[in-house]
Design a protein around this motif. Structure first.
Motif, mmCIF file in Angstrom:
data_model
loop_
_atom_site.group_PDB
_atom_site.id
_atom_site.type_symbol
_atom_site.label_atom_id
_atom_site.label_comp_id
_atom_site.label_asym_id
_atom_site.label_seq_id
_atom_site.Cartn_x
_atom_site.Cartn_y
_atom_site.Cartn_z
ATOM 1 N N LYS A 48 1.888 -1.017 2.958
ATOM 2 C CA LYS A 48 0.979 -0.989 1.804
ATOM 3 C C LYS A 48 1.494 -0.048 0.722
ATOM 4 C CE LYS A 48 -3.869 -0.761 0.496
ATOM 5 N NZ LYS A 48 -3.553 -0.207 -0.835
ATOM 6 N N ILE A 49 2.028 1.116 1.126
ATOM 7 C CA ILE A 49 2.613 2.035 0.147
ATOM 8 C C ILE A 49 3.766 1.349 -0.575
ATOM 9 C CG2 ILE A 49 3.982 4.151 -0.096
ATOM 10 C CD1 ILE A 49 2.267 5.351 2.157
ATOM 11 N N THR A 61 0.805 4.423 10.228
ATOM 12 C CA THR A 61 0.950 3.131 10.892
ATOM 13 C C THR A 61 1.908 2.273 10.069
ATOM 14 O OG1 THR A 61 -0.846 2.069 9.676
ATOM 15 C CG2 THR A 61 -1.420 3.252 11.715
ATOM 16 N N LYS A 62 2.425 1.244 10.699
ATOM 17 C CA LYS A 62 3.317 0.332 9.977
ATOM 18 C C LYS A 62 2.595 -0.322 8.809
ATOM 19 C CE LYS A 62 7.218 -1.924 9.539
ATOM 20 N NZ LYS A 62 8.575 -1.360 9.588
ATOM 21 N N GLU A 63 1.334 -0.660 9.006
ATOM 22 C CA GLU A 63 0.559 -1.285 7.935
ATOM 23 C C GLU A 63 0.428 -0.348 6.731
ATOM 24 O OE1 GLU A 63 -0.284 -1.246 11.147
ATOM 25 O OE2 GLU A 63 0.122 -3.372 11.536
ATOM 26 N N ASP A 92 2.273 -1.233 -2.957
ATOM 27 C CA ASP A 92 1.576 -0.610 -4.089
ATOM 28 C C ASP A 92 2.550 -0.010 -5.100
ATOM 29 O OD1 ASP A 92 -0.809 -1.300 -2.930
ATOM 30 O OD2 ASP A 92 -1.264 0.707 -2.153
ATOM 31 N N ARG A 93 3.678 0.509 -4.607
ATOM 32 C CA ARG A 93 4.657 1.128 -5.514
ATOM 33 C C ARG A 93 5.699 0.126 -6.025
ATOM 34 N NH1 ARG A 93 1.614 4.502 -3.281
ATOM 35 N NH2 ARG A 93 2.016 6.757 -3.219
ATOM 36 N N GLY A 94 5.568 -1.113 -5.586
ATOM 37 C CA GLY A 94 6.476 -2.147 -6.089
ATOM 38 C C GLY A 94 7.872 -2.102 -5.518
ATOM 39 N N LEU A 95 8.019 -1.569 -4.304
ATOM 40 C CA LEU A 95 9.356 -1.538 -3.701
ATOM 41 C C LEU A 95 9.787 -2.956 -3.325
ATOM 42 C CD1 LEU A 95 9.283 1.584 -1.340
ATOM 43 C CD2 LEU A 95 9.976 1.427 -3.731
ATOM 44 N N PRO A 96 11.017 -3.351 -3.647
ATOM 45 C CA PRO A 96 11.461 -4.726 -3.399
ATOM 46 C C PRO A 96 11.573 -5.084 -1.921
ATOM 47 C CG PRO A 96 13.304 -3.359 -4.131
ATOM 48 C CD PRO A 96 12.059 -2.542 -4.319
#
Length: 369
Positions: free
Chosen positions: A173-174, A167-169, A177-181
């Motif tokens: 969240k991934i 899902t988009k959510e 959680d991984r700190g992607l800008p």
């Protein structure tokens, strides 16, 4: 040596997470940003620069190499010229479907192979299986199979869609959680690769506008239009018709190209907005054709993105799809795609060229076009 996969990265969260997941799964991942439009914005800044910066930041963070490739000429020749031709003909084209076939799954796929890749990947919300069938994305609200129906099974077998089962959510969240800008970057809208801008102003730079009359079903002139190309069936906003009729909103119900008139009527449920029969041409199938010449199948169809599946009877006749909707359809629009499904499998589809009178057996008796 691990398998090399080249990811088409737009600078958005979906393709960024796709690259991240493949990297975490141990693939040799390469990010590639496609620049397909050369125009600068009003401040003289290339509109793709921000996205390209986001791609670089994401790739640096997850530790993969990245490239930028320019397909502006291919986009103009294979997609944008068609886009303009359709608007000249009074239709409302969907360039995204052609962009996927001609750019992402042809020009880009070819480029990926030159980098030594065995497969390419994108952030599309779709799924595939080993047979090369195109399946709906798990998130029904984000499923993008409608836009990929022109892509053939042989191309899909060389593609992977890491977020298609999410899902988009979950994707956001991934990313968070991984700190992607780009975890909170909003989804892009607008014309494929051209982006968000004043569409009316943009189109006027390429096609001359011819203002004309807005006419009711009874033949009364109720206003003026700025050019037929700026309007689409079912449109309510921007008509500027006030103080007339019974107070209900006015809607576009058709175009009279010969007399340069925009046909409008009051009420969102006006009968001339509805039809049960349409004709689609430029038919393409993802895999083998699901029907033979003259044969009729029962399946479902979508006439626009995010529309729930509609039950139809589809007949293949002289290379055209004759579609009989079992439920009246609102504002089926010439230039848009009619895409067929069997359960979760996208079969293919075609471009709507005619919407015919639901009360007539004559397929050439049109009401909307």
């Amino acid at each position: 040596m691990s398998e090399r996969i080249v990811v088409g990265m737009s600078g958005g969260v979906d393709s960024s997470v796709a690259a991240l997941l493949l990297k975490e799964q141990g693939y040799d991942v390469v990010g590639v940003f496609m620049k397909n439009w050369e125009e600068e914005d009003i401040n003289g800044t290339c509109t793709a620069e921000e996205d390209w910066r986001d791609v670089r930041d994401v790739c640096d963070l997850i530790g993969i190499p990245y490239y930028s490739v320019n397909f502006a000429k291919e986009y103009w020749d294979r997609v944008f010229s068609y886009f303009l031709k359709e608007y000249r003909a009074g239709r409302t084209p969907n360039p995204d479907v052609l962009c996927n076939r001609e750019i992402k799954f042809r020009a880009f796929l070819d480029f990926a192979m030159t980098l030594g890749a065995t497969r390419m990947a994108t952030g599309h919300f779709v799924r595939t299986n080993e047979a090369g069938q195109l399946l709906k994305g798990s998130d029904s609200n984000k499923d993008q199979s409608y836009f990929l129906y022109m892509v053939h099974a042989q191309q899909l077998k060389k593609a992977i869609f890491p977020v298609g089962g999410m899902t988009k959510e979950q994707v956001r969240k991934i990313a968070e959680d991984r700190g992607l800008p780009v975890s909170k970057k909003k989804d892009s809208t607008g014309v494929c690769f051209i982006g968000e801008r004043n569409f009316k102003k943009f189109l006027s730079e390429y096609l001359p506008a011819q203002p004309g009359d807005m006419v009711s079903p009874e033949g009364e002139v109720v206003g003026r239009h700025d050019g037929l190309m700026y309007y689409t069936l079912g449109q309510r906003r921007g008509l500027g018709i006030g103080g007339r009729g019974d107070g209900r909103s006015w809607f576009v119900i058709g175009k009279d190209l010969e007399k340069n008139r925009l046909l409008v009527a009051q009420g969102e449920d006006h009968p001339m907005l509805y039809s049960t029969q349409s004709i689609a041409e430029d038919v393409t199938w993802v895999g083998d054709a699901p029907m033979k010449e003259g044969e009729t199948i029962t399946c479902t169809a979508r006439y626009r993105y995010r529309q729930p599946d509609q039950p139809v009877e589809a007949t293949l006749r002289e290379g055209r799809l004759l579609l009989h909707s079992l439920v009246p359809q609102r504002a089926v629009t010439p230039g848009q795609s009619a895409v067929l499904y069997k359960d979760d499998v996208c079969l293919g589809g075609g471009i709507v060229t005619k919407v015919v009178d639901p009360g007539s057996a004559d397929p050439d008796k049109q009401i909307n076009y």
